[in-house]
Design a protein around this motif. Structure first.
Motif, PDB file in Angstrom:
ATOM      1  N   MET A 159       0.880  -1.224   0.043  1.00 43.45           N
ATOM      2  CA  MET A 159      -0.037   0.039   0.076  1.00 43.45           C
ATOM      3  C   MET A 159       0.792   1.418   0.024  1.00 43.45           C
ATOM      4  N   ASP A 160       2.274   1.239   0.016  1.00 39.05           N
ATOM      5  CA  ASP A 160       3.070   2.378  -0.102  1.00 39.05           C
ATOM      6  C   ASP A 160       3.005   2.726  -1.295  1.00 39.05           C
ATOM      7  N   ASP A 161       3.145   4.205  -1.313  1.00 38.89           N
ATOM      8  CA  ASP A 161       3.074   5.127  -2.669  1.00 38.89           C
ATOM      9  C   ASP A 161       1.733   5.032  -3.392  1.00 38.89           C
ATOM     10  N   LEU A 162       0.736   4.892  -2.400  1.00 35.62           N
ATOM     11  CA  LEU A 162      -0.720   4.848  -2.707  1.00 35.62           C
ATOM     12  C   LEU A 162      -0.949   5.733  -4.038  1.00 35.62           C
ATOM     13  N   PHE A 163      -0.464   7.116  -4.040  1.00 40.76           N
ATOM     14  CA  PHE A 163      -0.787   8.046  -4.712  1.00 40.76           C
ATOM     15  C   PHE A 163       0.157   8.446  -6.266  1.00 40.76           C
ATOM     16  N   ASP A 164       1.050   7.410  -6.178  1.00 40.41           N
ATOM     17  CA  ASP A 164       2.295   7.590  -7.135  1.00 40.41           C
ATOM     18  C   ASP A 164       1.758   7.634  -8.402  1.00 40.41           C
ATOM     19  N   GLY A 165       1.987   8.692  -9.193  1.00 41.63           N
ATOM     20  CA  GLY A 165       1.513   9.002 -10.683  1.00 41.63           C
ATOM     21  C   GLY A 165       0.180   9.791 -10.814  1.00 41.63           C
ATOM     22  N   LEU A 166      -0.454  10.108  -9.627  1.00 47.47           N
ATOM     23  CA  LEU A 166      -1.537  10.560  -9.567  1.00 47.47           C
ATOM     24  C   LEU A 166      -1.574  12.040 -10.071  1.00 47.47           C
ATOM     25  N   GLU A 167      -2.214  12.479 -11.175  1.00 48.19           N
ATOM     26  CA  GLU A 167      -2.269  13.749 -11.671  1.00 48.19           C
ATOM     27  C   GLU A 167      -3.691  14.772 -11.319  1.00 48.19           C
ATOM     28  N   ILE A 168      -3.339  15.775 -10.529  1.00 50.97           N
ATOM     29  CA  ILE A 168      -4.327  16.502 -10.180  1.00 50.97           C
ATOM     30  C   ILE A 168      -4.060  18.190 -10.534  1.00 50.97           C
ATOM     31  N   PRO A 169      -4.981  19.072 -10.360  1.00 49.07           N
ATOM     32  CA  PRO A 169      -5.041  20.342 -10.650  1.00 49.07           C
ATOM     33  C   PRO A 169      -3.813  20.967  -9.493  1.00 49.07           C
ATOM     34  N   VAL A 170      -3.229  21.799  -9.929  1.00 48.20           N
ATOM     35  CA  VAL A 170      -2.269  22.656  -8.955  1.00 48.20           C
ATOM     36  C   VAL A 170      -2.986  23.178  -7.731  1.00 48.20           C
ATOM     37  N   ALA A 171      -2.335  22.818  -6.525  1.00 46.70           N
ATOM     38  CA  ALA A 171      -3.214  22.915  -5.393  1.00 46.70           C
ATOM     39  C   ALA A 171      -3.230  24.537  -4.865  1.00 46.70           C
ATOM     40  N   ALA A 172      -3.987  24.876  -3.978  1.00 43.96           N
ATOM     41  CA  ALA A 172      -4.312  26.158  -3.636  1.00 43.96           C
ATOM     42  C   ALA A 172      -4.246  26.201  -2.016  1.00 43.96           C
ATOM     43  N   ASP A 173      -3.684  27.119  -1.406  1.00 45.13           N
ATOM     44  CA  ASP A 173      -3.379  26.829   0.197  1.00 45.13           C
ATOM     45  C   ASP A 173      -4.010  28.240   0.678  1.00 45.13           C
ATOM     46  N   PHE A 174      -5.008  27.971   1.476  1.00 47.31           N
ATOM     47  CA  PHE A 174      -5.764  29.126   1.922  1.00 47.31           C
ATOM     48  C   PHE A 174      -5.505  29.571   3.550  1.00 47.31           C
ATOM     49  N   HIS A 175      -4.144  29.297   3.834  1.00 43.09           N
ATOM     50  CA  HIS A 175      -3.673  29.982   4.972  1.00 43.09           C
ATOM     51  C   HIS A 175      -2.134  29.627   4.903  1.00 43.09           C
ATOM     52  N   VAL A 176      -1.272  31.010   4.847  1.00 44.97           N
ATOM     53  CA  VAL A 176       0.096  30.810   4.807  1.00 44.97           C
ATOM     54  C   VAL A 176       0.734  31.924   5.623  1.00 44.97           C
ATOM     55  N   HIS A 177       1.678  31.395   6.123  1.00 42.91           N
ATOM     56  CA  HIS A 177       2.671  32.559   6.881  1.00 42.91           C
ATOM     57  C   HIS A 177       3.881  32.687   6.094  1.00 42.91           C
ATOM     58  N   LEU A 178       4.092  33.986   5.485  1.00 41.71           N
ATOM     59  CA  LEU A 178       5.259  34.260   4.506  1.00 41.71           C
ATOM     60  C   LEU A 178       6.193  35.057   5.261  1.00 41.71           C
ATOM     61  N   ARG A 179       5.881  35.817   6.421  1.00 41.39           N
ATOM     62  CA  ARG A 179       6.732  36.587   7.138  1.00 41.39           C
ATOM     63  C   ARG A 179       7.421  37.630   6.407  1.00 41.39           C
ATOM     64  N   ASP A 180       8.257  38.329   6.636  1.00 43.05           N
ATOM     65  CA  ASP A 180       9.062  39.437   6.070  1.00 43.05           C
ATOM     66  C   ASP A 180      10.348  39.381   5.994  1.00 43.05           C
TER      67      ASP A 180
END
Length: 377
Positions: free
Chosen positions: A1-22
């Motif tokens: 069951m290792d690498d269950l998602f190897d080769g999966l193609e999905i749309p580029v992700a969006a991350d709706f909470h990030v800290h990028l500092r300064d």
């Protein structure tokens, strides 16, 4: 069951909470957004000083774009007494995506946060009218003075602070039913149920690290310490099931929060003193890999069934539902998931690094362990 998602193609992700500092930290972590498989981020405003004006938000966006122009930065304001209904109207015209509320003193750079939500009702009314998103750090302020038999009606600690906040969420939603609200970084089964119980204008974000962690993982380990803290195994199960449900009310927000190792250790005065460790888990360089690894671990444990983790469900959680909620266009590109053999690495800040002063390095969540890789198609 290792690498269950190897080769999966999905749309580029969006991350709706990030800290990028300064400053130097911003320069170090901003390039890791796309490395993690993400092209859109909702940026937190808790800098020092906090982002409380539209111009400050726009200037911050320019600094980020100068480092990595191929990312869509959704900017936010820090809810503060200086914010007025006129500020909200100006923010809407300028394309600001939301206003972030921090209860005073609960997490990093929250000393200017909210004490009384009723004082901001005129601001929330303007946000409802302008269709601007209210982003809630959903914890009640701590009450360290409360003791058994003291007469205090609410004894709040890091373990129940989120649950104690949920009545505030419900009250805000009831008073402003058309206001779009995000209960950020849900950590409890109670929070999941609260979001489900509200109307379609209320959603919740779930981090990658909360798909892994429980109390035992951060107690005594500053690298895994964040606010809100990870809770019980049953809470982790609730988060995994919500993330894998396909319910558009739940989508990804990493709350990736970089700190120097010295800050995570609570070192002060050049390492001669010891203070409180900084709250925050840094996941940005590997966020999509961590989400999929979290799902894989849940399948192995029997918490999730493999058949529920369809491409549609994964796409919904990693971007589609959040993009729809914020009213932004769907992903243009795709990413391909590589086998779970990519070693998680730390991030150098300025001239510091693992070969020099480790205390001036940002330690990534699950550093040194393998996770899924991401290729841009």
């Amino acid at each position: 069951m290792d690498d269950l998602f190897d080769g999966l193609e999905i749309p580029v992700a969006a991350d709706f909470h990030v800290h990028l500092r300064d400053g130097a930290m911003m320069e170090a972590v901003t390039p890791t957004i796309r490395q993690g498989g993400v092209d859109t981020v909702f940026v937190m405003p808790n800098l020092v000083p906090p982002i409380t004006t539209v111009q400050a938000a726009l200037d911050y966006k320019k600094r980020l774009q100068a480092i990595e122009p191929n990312v869509n930065y959704l900017m936010s304001l820090y809810l503060h007494p200086s914010i007025t209904p006129d500020t909200i109207r100006e923010a809407k015209k300028a394309g600001i995506a939301g206003v972030k509320s921090y209860p005073a003193g609960v997490t990093t750079n929250s000393s200017s946060g909210v004490v009384d939500y009723e004082a901001f009702y005129p601001v929330f009314e303007a946000m409802e009218q302008e269709d601007l998103v209210l982003n809630l750090h959903g914890e009640a302020p701590p009450s360290p003075e409360a003791m058994e038999g003291s007469g205090a009606s609410r004894q709040i600690t890091v373990l129940n602070a989120e649950q104690e906040f949920l009545p505030t969420l419900n009250a805000l939603h009831k008073r402003f039913p058309k206001l779009r609200i995000v209960l950020e970084h849900c950590t409890t089964a109670a929070a999941v149920e609260a979001v489900k119980g509200c109307g379609p204008q209320v959603v919740g974000t779930i981090t990658a690290h909360h798909l892994f962690l429980i109390i035992d993982d951060w107690a005594g380990d500053p690298i895994n310490f964040c606010k809100p803290v990870a809770k019980l195994p049953s809470d982790r199960i609730a988060l995994l099931q919500a993330a894998a449900s396909g319910d558009s009310k739940f989508f990804f927000g990493s709350d990736s929060a970089p700190h120097l190792l010295s800050a995570k250790k609570g070192l002060t005065d050049g390492g001669l003193g010891a203070g409180k460790c900084a709250a925050g888990v840094f996941t940005q360089p590997n966020v999509v890999g961590f989400v999929l690894e979290g799902f894989e671990r849940a399948v192995k444990a029997g918490v999730l069934k493999r058949e529920v983790l369809t491409e549609e469900v994964i796409e919904s959680f990693t971007g589609r539902s959040g993009r729809k909620f914020y009213g932004i266009e769907e992903a243009r590109g795709k990413i391909k998931i590589r086998a779970r053999n990519v070693q998680v690495r730390n991030v150098k800040v300025g001239k510091a690094g693992e070969g020099e002063n480790m205390n001036e390095t940002v330690v990534t969540f699950r550093s040194g362990k393998p996770t899924y890789g991401v290729d841009w198609l």
